[in-house]
Design a protein around this motif. Structure first.
Motif, short mmCIF file in Angstrom:
data_model
loop_
_atom_site.label_atom_id
_atom_site.label_comp_id
_atom_site.label_asym_id
_atom_site.label_seq_id
_atom_site.Cartn_x
_atom_site.Cartn_y
_atom_site.Cartn_z
N GLY A 166 -95.17 25.82 -74.09
CA GLY A 166 -95.42 27.24 -74.20
C GLY A 166 -94.27 28.09 -73.70
N GLU A 167 -93.12 27.47 -73.49
CA GLU A 167 -91.92 28.19 -73.07
C GLU A 167 -90.68 27.34 -73.36
N ASP A 168 -89.53 27.99 -73.33
CA ASP A 168 -88.28 27.31 -73.66
C ASP A 168 -87.56 26.75 -72.44
N GLU A 193 -92.99 24.00 -77.84
CA GLU A 193 -94.31 24.43 -78.32
C GLU A 193 -95.41 23.93 -77.38
N ALA A 194 -95.34 22.68 -76.96
CA ALA A 194 -96.36 22.11 -76.07
C ALA A 194 -96.32 22.75 -74.69
N GLY A 204 -90.86 20.63 -80.59
CA GLY A 204 -92.25 20.37 -80.22
C GLY A 204 -92.50 20.39 -78.73
#
Length: 87
Positions: free
Chosen positions: A24-26, A21-22, A18
């Motif tokens: 927007g990148e790893d 996801e929040a 999550g």
């Protein structure tokens, strides 16, 4: 004796589940001195949704959990891990 200032430096931040996801990148680079500094910097950069997720996340580095006041060494890799369900 005057305490030494916390050294700030670039750290690699890896987001999982999550948190990724929040954000927007790893993965990203961020400036930090302590874990609290890093949380604040990430919230400023990525906004309210990541800030909300970060309140539930553990910060890990070098195989161990980092407490809020822990100093993060420049060049370290910090993993941002939300709680995982299941067993």
């Amino acid at each position: 004796m005057i305490p030494s200032a916390t050294v700030r430096g670039s750290v690699t931040v890896r987001f999982f589940a999550g948190a990724a996801e929040a954000a927007g990148e790893d993965q990203t680079l961020a400036e930090a001195g302590t874990v609290a500094d890093l949380r604040a910097a990430l919230a400023d950069r990525y906004g309210a949704e990541l800030e909300r997720v970060l309140t539930q996340c553990s910060m890990m580095s070098g195989g161990g959990r980092l407490e809020e006041g822990a100093v993060i060494e420049p060049g370290a890799t910090v993993d941002v891990l939300p709680p995982f369900a299941g067993g």
